[in-house]
Design a protein around this motif. Structure first.
Motif, mmCIF file in Angstrom:
data_model
loop_
_atom_site.group_PDB
_atom_site.id
_atom_site.type_symbol
_atom_site.label_atom_id
_atom_site.label_comp_id
_atom_site.label_asym_id
_atom_site.label_seq_id
_atom_site.Cartn_x
_atom_site.Cartn_y
_atom_site.Cartn_z
ATOM 1 N N ASP A 1 0.839 -1.200 0.000
ATOM 2 C CA ASP A 1 0.000 0.000 0.000
ATOM 3 C C ASP A 1 0.875 1.251 0.000
ATOM 4 O OD1 ASP A 1 -2.625 -1.242 0.130
ATOM 5 O OD2 ASP A 1 -2.007 -1.899 2.136
ATOM 6 N N ILE A 2 0.688 2.084 -1.018
ATOM 7 C CA ILE A 2 1.407 3.349 -1.149
ATOM 8 C C ILE A 2 0.373 4.460 -1.014
ATOM 9 C CG2 ILE A 2 2.863 4.776 -2.643
ATOM 10 C CD1 ILE A 2 4.147 2.064 -1.876
ATOM 11 N N GLN A 3 0.622 5.392 -0.114
ATOM 12 C CA GLN A 3 -0.296 6.526 0.070
ATOM 13 C C GLN A 3 0.485 7.827 0.050
ATOM 14 O OE1 GLN A 3 -2.485 5.776 3.707
ATOM 15 N NE2 GLN A 3 -4.206 5.025 2.506
ATOM 16 N N LEU A 4 -0.005 8.767 -0.745
ATOM 17 C CA LEU A 4 0.606 10.082 -0.872
ATOM 18 C C LEU A 4 -0.449 11.131 -0.570
ATOM 19 C CD1 LEU A 4 2.883 12.033 -1.798
ATOM 20 C CD2 LEU A 4 2.040 11.714 -4.136
ATOM 21 N N ARG A 5 -0.155 11.987 0.425
ATOM 22 C CA ARG A 5 -1.058 13.091 0.740
ATOM 23 C C ARG A 5 -0.494 14.360 0.115
ATOM 24 N NH1 ARG A 5 -1.951 13.857 6.660
ATOM 25 N NH2 ARG A 5 0.167 14.629 6.560
ATOM 26 N N ILE A 6 -1.341 15.050 -0.634
ATOM 27 C CA ILE A 6 -0.975 16.312 -1.268
ATOM 28 C C ILE A 6 -1.771 17.407 -0.582
ATOM 29 C CG2 ILE A 6 -0.997 17.632 -3.406
ATOM 30 C CD1 ILE A 6 -0.824 14.916 -4.871
ATOM 31 N N THR A 7 -1.081 18.459 -0.165
ATOM 32 C CA THR A 7 -1.725 19.593 0.482
ATOM 33 C C THR A 7 -1.561 20.813 -0.408
ATOM 34 O OG1 THR A 7 -1.195 18.640 2.635
ATOM 35 C CG2 THR A 7 -1.849 20.958 2.598
ATOM 36 N N VAL A 8 -2.685 21.494 -0.670
ATOM 37 C CA VAL A 8 -2.697 22.646 -1.566
ATOM 38 C C VAL A 8 -3.159 23.868 -0.785
ATOM 39 C CG1 VAL A 8 -3.659 23.587 -3.703
ATOM 40 C CG2 VAL A 8 -3.238 21.124 -3.514
ATOM 41 N N ALA A 9 -2.386 24.956 -0.876
ATOM 42 C CA ALA A 9 -2.754 26.230 -0.260
ATOM 43 C C ALA A 9 -3.435 27.096 -1.311
ATOM 44 C CB ALA A 9 -1.503 26.921 0.289
ATOM 45 N N GLY A 10 -3.953 28.245 -0.891
ATOM 46 C CA GLY A 10 -4.605 29.147 -1.827
ATOM 47 C C GLY A 10 -3.700 30.300 -2.200
ATOM 48 N N PRO A 11 -3.830 30.855 -3.351
ATOM 49 C CA PRO A 11 -4.728 30.426 -4.420
ATOM 50 C C PRO A 11 -4.189 29.154 -5.075
ATOM 51 C CG PRO A 11 -3.376 32.242 -5.187
ATOM 52 C CD PRO A 11 -3.047 32.035 -3.727
ATOM 53 N N ALA A 12 -5.080 28.197 -5.282
ATOM 54 C CA ALA A 12 -4.682 26.879 -5.773
ATOM 55 C C ALA A 12 -4.430 26.903 -7.272
ATOM 56 C CB ALA A 12 -5.781 25.861 -5.461
ATOM 57 N N PRO A 13 -3.434 26.121 -7.722
ATOM 58 C CA PRO A 13 -3.292 25.934 -9.166
ATOM 59 C C PRO A 13 -4.515 25.173 -9.676
ATOM 60 C CG PRO A 13 -1.634 24.665 -7.957
ATOM 61 C CD PRO A 13 -2.452 25.404 -6.959
ATOM 62 N N SER A 14 -4.909 25.402 -10.900
ATOM 63 C CA SER A 14 -6.122 24.750 -11.411
ATOM 64 C C SER A 14 -5.914 23.264 -11.681
ATOM 65 C CB SER A 14 -6.603 25.449 -12.675
ATOM 66 O OG SER A 14 -5.608 25.384 -13.674
ATOM 67 N N THR A 15 -4.674 22.870 -11.979
ATOM 68 C CA THR A 15 -4.374 21.486 -12.344
ATOM 69 C C THR A 15 -3.080 21.034 -11.690
ATOM 70 O OG1 THR A 15 -5.418 21.846 -14.494
ATOM 71 C CG2 THR A 15 -3.988 19.938 -14.312
ATOM 72 N N LEU A 16 -3.062 19.775 -11.256
ATOM 73 C CA LEU A 16 -1.839 19.143 -10.743
ATOM 74 C C LEU A 16 -1.561 17.899 -11.564
ATOM 75 C CD1 LEU A 16 -2.474 19.074 -6.871
ATOM 76 C CD2 LEU A 16 -1.128 20.749 -8.141
#
Length: 138
Positions: free
Chosen positions: A46-61
């Motif tokens: 099991d591989i888990q990656l948490r991504i945290t985005v601050a504002g203003p957020a990019p529209s695409t990752l």
């Protein structure tokens, strides 16, 4: 000639106004990353990656997960957009991104050793328009 007397405001009022302006919550403070990634699990099946985005957020990752070549994937959440098993490269395209946390999970058919994976997040900074490549290591 008549001299005019100017009344200046107390300096404390100016400092108070400046303090209040600087103390207001800002979407992004200096030194904080717009996007960050952290592995919650980076070995085994099991591989888990948490991504945290601050504002203003990019529209695409664009998220790239590197696995050992030939690794078979049992399930993925959310579903990935592309997987090259020969390279061991999984790609997600996350659109309509808003500030917050995102969890990407893979369940592999066979376990991988700790440290055998790495990742990368690519996004365009909404303020500068500059493309950012953010490497992620366990």
């Amino acid at each position: 000639m008549t001299a005019t007397k100017h009344h200046s405001r107390p300096p404390g009022l100016l400092f108070l106004a400046l303090f209040l302006l600087l103390a207001m919550p800002m979407p992004l403070r200096a030194g904080e990353a717009l996007v960050s990634g952290q592995y919650l699990s980076s070995g085994g099946q099991d591989i888990q990656l948490r991504i945290t985005v601050a504002g203003p957020a990019p529209s695409t990752l664009i998220v790239i997960q590197n696995l050992p070549p030939g690794t078979a994937i049992e399930t993925a959440s959310p579903a990935f957009h592309q997987y090259d098993a020969n390279k061991g490269e999984v790609k997600w395209l996350l659109t309509k991104v808003s500030p917050g946390s995102y969890l990407l999970s893979l369940r592999l058919l066979r376990p991988v050793p700790d440290g055998a994976i790495s990742g990368e997040i690519r996004y365009k900074d909404p303020a500068s328009g500059r493309l950012t490549h953010l490497p992620i290591r366990p």
